[in-house]
Design a protein around this motif. Structure first.
Motif: not given
Ligand code: MG
Ligand code: NDP
Length: 391
Positions: A125, A150, A152, A224
């Motif tokens: 990320k 990731d 999410e 994030e």
């Molecule tokens: Mg994550």
């Protein structure tokens, strides 16, 4: 056959990626495996996957690996040095690149994959946080695509309409869930005394040291938020964070008609990894089934802004001039490393992050060189802060 390069193959995500690939030998072939210096693990992976190329960026480690492979008559070519990551990311035979190096060290290779038109499976990320605009531009120019790993962001992608043109009109906002990490309930006045071991003991996920500390400070969720902004083109006020201690609902999308669509699953990275590899299809990941009756209950609460100041820093950085997210990331990488080396306290991490973001090194950052310069400057300033706090 789909051909894959795995950057960061010896790490937590890299290992899980190879576990998924091992389930589908008829579908995927490994072109290259790359890491920094873990000779033993990369050697074992070369024995199993027989890649054409193996990279260790550390030259001494690379030459040890070369000797071992030679002794075992394994015909894998060994490369060393950071540019080798870019070489194996853009190799013509490669279809997909798993970007699972930790930190801004993964950026150049992510960009190389994007420019070369690969499918970029992005676990790293930090690449998007440091250089979101450049990476998106490279994908457009190269004709590649990005699929988030990731959990999410994988959940958000799975919950959004397949037709991207509907995202701006149909979606009210996106909600990233966060476990809250190991210190969600710990008395705030004891956070000064947190040890690296305590910070790395995540209640739900087993991960590398850096992201584990980021989860404990909630800087992981902060990164994030920035990642989601770039991936899904969402303005900061359309991104929400919700604490969900069980880590079963991996994130959700609120629609304009009042519907909420979420993706659920065990907290096991093999699920988003398999989704990314097979996207838009589905394939077995090896992750256990979710038994909601066994989970019993799902809790949600709003994050405590005073306990987790990092989240606010992410939203602030997104509203600042370009480069602020790169500053925040560089400060955090230095601070987390210093904490893991026991040079500063847990709570010093956010002090350093907040100070450096406020100090706001400005300057143009529309090229990779300019961003690397900003990254270097910020790291030097953060190191000075570490030295003062450690004294
Ligand atoms: Mg994550
Ligand atoms: P790990 O620390 O477990 O692994 C890091 C990997 O990167 C190792 O293979 C390491 O090699 C390699 N590496 C580190 N520095 C360099 C470098 N300078 N050059 C080349 N290779 C390098 O990290 P994780 O797997 O936990 O995380 C990887 C990325 O995925 C991070 O960006 C993280 O935020 C993200 N992520 C991780 C999740 C997880 O569950 N672990 C979940 C979601 C995202 P070596 O072993 O030789 O040092």
């Amino acid at each position: 056959m789909n051909v894959v390069t795995v950057l960061g193959s010896t790490g937590s995500i890299g290992t899980s990626t190879l576990a998924v690939l091992a389930l589908h030998p008829d579908r995927y072939r490994v072109h290259a495996l790359a890491a920094q210096r873990n000779v033993d693990k990369l050697l074992a992976q070369c024995r199993q996957f027989r890649p054409a190329v193996a990279v260790l960026t550390d030259p001494a480690a690379a030459s040890r690996l070369q000797q071992q492979l030679h002794a075992e008559a394994i015909p894998t070519e060994v490369l060393s040095g950071a540019p080798a990551l870019e070489a194996v990311a853009q190799a013509p035979e490669v279809d997909q690149v798993m970007a699972a190096v930790v930190g801004a060290a993964g950026l150049a290779a992510s960009l190389a994959a994007a420019r070369a038109g690969k499918r970029l499976l992005l676990a790293n990320k930090e690449s998007l946080v440091v250089a979101g605009d450049l990476l998106l531009q490279a994908l457009r120019e190269g004709g590649g695509e990005i699929v988030p790993i990731d959990s999410e962001h994988s959940a958000i992608l799975q919950s959004l309409p397949a037709d991207r043109s509907r995202w701006p009109s149909d979606v009210r906002n996106i909600v990233l869930t966060a476990s809250g990490g190991p210190f969600r309930r710990r008395a705030a006045d004891t956070l000064d005394a947190v040890t690296p071991e305590e910070a790395c003991a995540h209640p739900n996920w087993s991960m590398g040291a850096k992201i584990s500390v980021d989860s404990a400070t909630m800087m992981n969720k902060a990164l994030e938020v920035i990642e989601a902004h770039y991936l899904f083109g969402m303005a900061p006020d359309r991104i929400e964070v919700l604490i969900h201690p069980q880590s079963i609902v991996h994130s959700m999308v609120n629609y304009r008609d009042g519907s909420v669509i979420a993706q659920l699953g065990q907290p096991d990275m093999r699920t988003p990894i398999a989704y990314g590899l097979a996207y838009p299809e589905r394939m077995a990941s090896g992750a256990p089934w979710l038994d909601l009756a066994a989970v019993g209950r799902l809790d949600f609460e709003r994050p405590d802004a005073s306990r987790f100041p990092g989240l606010g820093l992410a939203f602030a950085a997104l509203r600042m001039p370009a480069g602020a997210c790169a500053v925040l990331n560089a400060a955090n990488e230095v601070a987390v490393d210093a904490f893991l080396r026991r040079r500063i306290r847990f709570t010093d991490i956010q002090r350093i992050n907040a100070d450096l973001l406020a100090a706001g090194s400005a300057g143009p950052c529309d090229t990779l060189d300019a961003l690397f310069e900003l990254d270097r400057e910020t790291r030097a300033l953060a190191q000075e802060r570490v030295a003062r706090l450690a004294a």
